[in-house]
Design a protein around this motif. Structure first.
Motif, PDB file in Angstrom:
ATOM      1  N   PRO A 171       0.831  -1.205   0.000  1.00 26.72           N
ATOM      2  CA  PRO A 171       0.000   0.000   0.000  1.00 26.72           C
ATOM      3  C   PRO A 171       0.868   1.260   0.000  1.00 26.72           C
ATOM      4  O   PRO A 171       1.650   1.487   0.918  1.00 26.72           O
ATOM      5  CB  PRO A 171      -0.804  -0.129   1.304  1.00 26.72           C
ATOM      6  N   ALA A 172       0.720   2.059  -1.034  1.00 27.23           N
ATOM      7  CA  ALA A 172       1.536   3.269  -1.151  1.00 27.23           C
ATOM      8  C   ALA A 172       1.278   4.231   0.000  1.00 27.23           C
ATOM      9  O   ALA A 172       2.197   4.903   0.485  1.00 27.23           O
ATOM     10  CB  ALA A 172       1.264   3.944  -2.494  1.00 27.23           C
ATOM     11  N   VAL A 173       0.030   4.317   0.453  1.00 28.22           N
ATOM     12  CA  VAL A 173      -0.289   5.234   1.548  1.00 28.22           C
ATOM     13  C   VAL A 173       0.418   4.813   2.832  1.00 28.22           C
ATOM     14  O   VAL A 173       0.853   5.648   3.620  1.00 28.22           O
ATOM     15  CB  VAL A 173      -1.815   5.293   1.760  1.00 28.22           C
ATOM     16  N   LEU A 174       0.558   3.495   3.043  1.00 28.58           N
ATOM     17  CA  LEU A 174       1.270   3.014   4.235  1.00 28.58           C
ATOM     18  C   LEU A 174       2.719   3.463   4.209  1.00 28.58           C
ATOM     19  O   LEU A 174       3.273   3.877   5.227  1.00 28.58           O
ATOM     20  CB  LEU A 174       1.167   1.490   4.312  1.00 28.58           C
ATOM     21  N   ARG A 175       3.334   3.405   3.036  1.00 21.69           N
ATOM     22  CA  ARG A 175       4.723   3.877   2.918  1.00 21.69           C
ATOM     23  C   ARG A 175       4.820   5.378   3.154  1.00 21.69           C
ATOM     24  O   ARG A 175       5.733   5.856   3.827  1.00 21.69           O
ATOM     25  CB  ARG A 175       5.259   3.542   1.527  1.00 21.69           C
ATOM     26  N   GLN A 192       2.344   7.706   4.415  1.00 21.18           N
ATOM     27  CA  GLN A 192       1.687   8.359   5.549  1.00 21.18           C
ATOM     28  C   GLN A 192       1.658   7.511   6.821  1.00 21.18           C
ATOM     29  O   GLN A 192       1.217   7.989   7.855  1.00 21.18           O
ATOM     30  CB  GLN A 192       0.253   8.735   5.162  1.00 21.18           C
ATOM     31  N   GLY A 193       2.059   6.257   6.735  1.00 21.67           N
ATOM     32  CA  GLY A 193       2.063   5.420   7.927  1.00 21.67           C
ATOM     33  C   GLY A 193       0.766   4.652   8.087  1.00 21.67           C
ATOM     34  O   GLY A 193      -0.176   4.790   7.300  1.00 21.67           O
ATOM     35  N   PRO A 194       0.676   3.820   9.124  1.00 20.06           N
ATOM     36  CA  PRO A 194      -0.492   2.949   9.298  1.00 20.06           C
ATOM     37  C   PRO A 194      -1.791   3.705   9.534  1.00 20.06           C
ATOM     38  O   PRO A 194      -2.851   3.255   9.106  1.00 20.06           O
ATOM     39  CB  PRO A 194      -0.114   2.090  10.515  1.00 20.06           C
ATOM     40  N   ALA A 195      -1.733   4.850  10.217  1.00 21.66           N
ATOM     41  CA  ALA A 195      -2.970   5.603  10.457  1.00 21.66           C
ATOM     42  C   ALA A 195      -3.568   6.084   9.142  1.00 21.66           C
ATOM     43  O   ALA A 195      -4.785   5.955   8.885  1.00 21.66           O
ATOM     44  CB  ALA A 195      -2.702   6.774  11.394  1.00 21.66           C
ATOM     45  N   GLY A 196      -2.723   6.640   8.252  1.00 26.02           N
ATOM     46  CA  GLY A 196      -3.218   7.105   6.966  1.00 26.02           C
ATOM     47  C   GLY A 196      -3.728   5.964   6.104  1.00 26.02           C
ATOM     48  O   GLY A 196      -4.747   6.096   5.408  1.00 26.02           O
ATOM     49  N   ALA A 197      -3.025   4.814   6.127  1.00 24.09           N
ATOM     50  CA  ALA A 197      -3.460   3.673   5.330  1.00 24.09           C
ATOM     51  C   ALA A 197      -4.791   3.127   5.824  1.00 24.09           C
ATOM     52  O   ALA A 197      -5.661   2.743   5.027  1.00 24.09           O
ATOM     53  CB  ALA A 197      -2.387   2.582   5.368  1.00 24.09           C
ATOM     54  N   LEU A 198      -4.994   3.106   7.132  1.00 25.87           N
ATOM     55  CA  LEU A 198      -6.265   2.630   7.674  1.00 25.87           C
ATOM     56  C   LEU A 198      -7.393   3.614   7.369  1.00 25.87           C
ATOM     57  O   LEU A 198      -8.542   3.206   7.121  1.00 25.87           O
ATOM     58  CB  LEU A 198      -6.150   2.390   9.180  1.00 25.87           C
ATOM     59  N   ASP A 199      -7.103   4.908   7.383  1.00 26.02           N
ATOM     60  CA  ASP A 199      -8.123   5.899   7.002  1.00 26.02           C
ATOM     61  C   ASP A 199      -8.619   5.647   5.579  1.00 26.02           C
ATOM     62  O   ASP A 199      -9.828   5.741   5.290  1.00 26.02           O
ATOM     63  CB  ASP A 199      -7.544   7.314   7.106  1.00 26.02           C
ATOM     64  N   GLU A 200      -7.683   5.348   4.661  1.00 26.98           N
ATOM     65  CA  GLU A 200      -8.082   5.065   3.289  1.00 26.98           C
ATOM     66  C   GLU A 200      -8.871   3.766   3.208  1.00 26.98           C
ATOM     67  O   GLU A 200      -9.849   3.654   2.454  1.00 26.98           O
ATOM     68  CB  GLU A 200      -6.841   4.972   2.399  1.00 26.98           C
ATOM     69  N   LEU A 201      -8.476   2.766   4.001  1.00 25.97           N
ATOM     70  CA  LEU A 201      -9.148   1.471   3.955  1.00 25.97           C
ATOM     71  C   LEU A 201     -10.595   1.562   4.433  1.00 25.97           C
ATOM     72  O   LEU A 201     -11.521   1.034   3.799  1.00 25.97           O
ATOM     73  CB  LEU A 201      -8.357   0.469   4.805  1.00 25.97           C
ATOM     74  N   VAL A 202     -10.806   2.231   5.583  1.00 25.17           N
ATOM     75  CA  VAL A 202     -12.144   2.228   6.193  1.00 25.17           C
ATOM     76  C   VAL A 202     -13.139   3.061   5.388  1.00 25.17           C
ATOM     77  O   VAL A 202     -14.357   2.931   5.586  1.00 25.17           O
ATOM     78  CB  VAL A 202     -12.089   2.722   7.653  1.00 25.17           C
ATOM     79  N   LEU A 255       0.672   8.803  16.918  1.00 26.62           N
ATOM     80  CA  LEU A 255       1.901   8.010  17.007  1.00 26.62           C
ATOM     81  C   LEU A 255       3.144   8.873  17.203  1.00 26.62           C
ATOM     82  O   LEU A 255       4.056   8.494  17.931  1.00 26.62           O
ATOM     83  CB  LEU A 255       2.042   7.154  15.743  1.00 26.62           C
ATOM     84  N   GLY A 256       3.223   9.997  16.547  1.00 27.44           N
ATOM     85  CA  GLY A 256       4.347  10.900  16.779  1.00 27.44           C
ATOM     86  C   GLY A 256       5.611  10.560  16.008  1.00 27.44           C
ATOM     87  O   GLY A 256       6.448  11.424  15.784  1.00 27.44           O
ATOM     88  N   ARG A 257       5.804   9.322  15.600  1.00 26.65           N
ATOM     89  CA  ARG A 257       7.020   8.951  14.870  1.00 26.65           C
ATOM     90  C   ARG A 257       6.746   7.717  14.025  1.00 26.65           C
ATOM     91  O   ARG A 257       5.801   6.968  14.273  1.00 26.65           O
ATOM     92  CB  ARG A 257       8.186   8.681  15.825  1.00 26.65           C
ATOM     93  N   ARG A 258       7.598   7.521  13.020  1.00 28.82           N
ATOM     94  CA  ARG A 258       7.489   6.362  12.146  1.00 28.82           C
ATOM     95  C   ARG A 258       8.379   5.240  12.667  1.00 28.82           C
ATOM     96  O   ARG A 258       9.398   5.484  13.315  1.00 28.82           O
ATOM     97  CB  ARG A 258       7.906   6.728  10.725  1.00 28.82           C
ATOM     98  N   LEU A 259       7.993   4.022  12.352  1.00 29.39           N
ATOM     99  CA  LEU A 259       8.737   2.843  12.761  1.00 29.39           C
ATOM    100  C   LEU A 259       9.189   2.072  11.524  1.00 29.39           C
ATOM    101  O   LEU A 259       8.894   2.454  10.390  1.00 29.39           O
ATOM    102  CB  LEU A 259       7.873   1.952  13.660  1.00 29.39           C
ATOM    103  N   ASP A 260       9.918   0.972  11.742  1.00 32.60           N
ATOM    104  CA  ASP A 260      10.378   0.159  10.628  1.00 32.60           C
ATOM    105  C   ASP A 260       9.187  -0.388   9.834  1.00 32.60           C
ATOM    106  O   ASP A 260       8.101  -0.616  10.386  1.00 32.60           O
ATOM    107  CB  ASP A 260      11.234  -1.009  11.137  1.00 32.60           C
ATOM    108  N   TRP A 261       9.451  -0.641   8.539  1.00 31.68           N
ATOM    109  CA  TRP A 261       8.382  -1.110   7.653  1.00 31.68           C
ATOM    110  C   TRP A 261       7.762  -2.411   8.162  1.00 31.68           C
ATOM    111  O   TRP A 261       6.543  -2.581   8.140  1.00 31.68           O
ATOM    112  CB  TRP A 261       8.948  -1.298   6.244  1.00 31.68           C
ATOM    113  N   GLU A 262       8.577  -3.354   8.622  1.00 34.79           N
ATOM    114  CA  GLU A 262       8.042  -4.636   9.083  1.00 34.79           C
ATOM    115  C   GLU A 262       7.083  -4.454  10.250  1.00 34.79           C
ATOM    116  O   GLU A 262       6.062  -5.156  10.354  1.00 34.79           O
ATOM    117  CB  GLU A 262       9.183  -5.578   9.485  1.00 34.79           C
TER     118      GLU A 262
END
Length: 440
Positions: free
Chosen positions: A301-305, A307-317, A330-337
């Motif tokens: 998912p391009a949005v996950l890369r 904007q992070g998981p919050a942005g990707a979930l916003d698009e999903l729902v 969240l305040g910060r990004r974490l590793d992709w895995e």
């Protein structure tokens, strides 16, 4: 006054030793004279006395010194003899011999009941030598103030290398005061043994770093194994999803094309019917392509890369039949895995739960804290089946476990709560500090 008392203690020691020699001489005269005769006894008596006295002093002198200290509260060694002994200990012998020797010099030179040599290791002090020795093993304290607050410690002298604490000399004198002579002696010993203690501390710190490096290497190997296992799980998930999503569509598409070829080949089928068959085939192909695009978005998912998981979930729902509220700060990004592991499990859970528009809204909370990245889904719909959800998320849970995480499902009151988490870092944390600063 302190020097006079020390000299008096030394004189008492000489008197006790002299009295012991006289007693040994008298006993041997009384024993040897009747057995050997006067002439032979006189010839052998000096050798016998020397042998007995030498053996007796080796075993009894420490007890005599202890008895004198208990009764006079003063040491039998002068500061000068103690410094000479300390210098000899530093120059000769191995480190294993030198450190206990220095602790003994401190105890005997100051008349202390207990002397301890502490080494600075990482961010703490570790006892390296104690006199008198005990069986308690190495002790550890956090810093110099904690050491000074101990009940068995009356005076401490730090050994500094510039601003860096390398070691500390400590004594305990519960039965007598710490005199200026004691303080001067300890400072002189610290100055004289400073280079030795610095080398010992650096060696101990190096051993600690080697041990830590071994632990980090083992943890790194475990991290790589977890990532490899997670890739295997993801490959199996992808194969299963492709097979499930495309097998029926490919079969239907092939049937439509075969029918169109048959209709074109017999020459009797009306052109309108052939066009209808081709339109159905094209619609099936478009549906298959859209399904492939959907799977591709799920894989990467391009949005996950971006904007992070919050942005990707916003698009999903946005495309789900049921309302979903997302709370993420969240305040910060974490590793992709890590981000993708939580995202895929959360997305799978929402796809399973959000099928009835009439149900109350689902609540999703994403959080980073306590060394974890977690997702909590709260479902207040009546009749929610936790076992069914657990079965549907089997592959996602396996991937989560491969990365060192976990998922919990529980019924709390009127709600079903799903909690999934991963550690917020997959690689071991390496402490790059060269050394720990000490306090003066």
């Amino acid at each position: 006054m302190g020097m006079d008392a020390t000299i008096a203690a030394r004189l008492l020691r000489l008197l006790v030793v002299g009295a012991g020699v006289v007693a040994v001489f008298a006993v041997l005269v009384g024993v040897l004279a009747p057995l050997l005769g006067p002439e032979q006894a006189a010839a052998l008596l000096p050798f016998a006395v020397a042998a007995v006295v030498t053996a007796g002093l080796g075993a009894g002198l420490p007890r005599i010194d202890g008895w004198i200290r208990r009764h006079t509260h003063h040491r039998t060694a002068t500061p000068y003899s103690a410094l000479a002994d300390a210098a000899a200990r530093i120059r000769a012998g191995t480190l294993d011999e030198a450190l206990p020797g220095l602790a003994q010099v401190l105890a005997e030179g100051t008349g202390a009941r207990r002397a301890v040599l502490w080494l600075a290791v990482s961010d703490r002090l570790v006892s390296a030598a104690v006199h008198p020795p005990g069986d308690d093993g190495a002790e550890t304290v956090e810093n110099l103030p904690v050491l000074l607050a101990r009940a068995d410690t009356d005076h401490v002298v730090p050994v500094l290398d510039g601003p860096v604490l390398r070691a500390a000399l400590a004594i305990g004198k519960p039965d007598a005061p710490v005199t200026p002579a004691d303080r001067a002696l300890m400072q002189d010993v610290a100055n004289g043994a400073g280079s030795l203690l610095r080398e010992v501390q650096r060696g101990t710190e190096l051993e600690e770093r080697v041990r830590r490096a071994d632990e980090l290497a083992q943890e790194l190997q475990r991290s790589r194994q977890r990532l490899s296992r997670a890739r295997d799980v993801e490959r199996r998930r992808l194969v299963g999803e492709l097979s499930h999503a495309t097998a029926d569509r490919l079969t239907a598409l092939r049937g439509e094309f075969e029918l169109a070829v048959s209709e074109l080949g017999d020459g009797a089928t009306p052109p309108g019917q052939v066009r209808a068959t081709l339109r159905r085939a094209r619609a099936g192909l478009d549906d298959l392509l859209e399904r492939f695009r959907s799977i591709a978005r799920g894989i990467y998912p391009a949005v996950l890369r971006d904007q992070g998981p919050a942005g990707a979930l916003d698009e999903l729902v946005a495309d789900l039949p049921r309302a979903v509220r997302i709370d993420a700060d969240l305040g910060r990004r974490l590793d992709w895995e890590i981000e993708s592991g939580i995202y895929y499990l959360t997305a799978s859970a929402l796809a399973h739960l959000a099928v009835r528009p009439e149900d109350p809204a689902l609540q999703v909370t994403l959080a980073i804290g306590g060394g974890r990245f977690s997702a909590r889904i709260t479902d207040t719909a009546p009749g929610a089946d936790a076992d069914d959800l657990r079965t549907a998320l089997a592959i996602d849970v396996e991937r989560l476990a491969a990365l060192g995480g976990e998922m919990e499902l529980a019924r709390t009151g009127d709600a079903t709560v799903l909690l999934a988490w991963l550690p917020d870092r997959l690689e071991p944390l390496v402490d790059g500090s060269a050394h720990v600063e000490g306090a003066r």
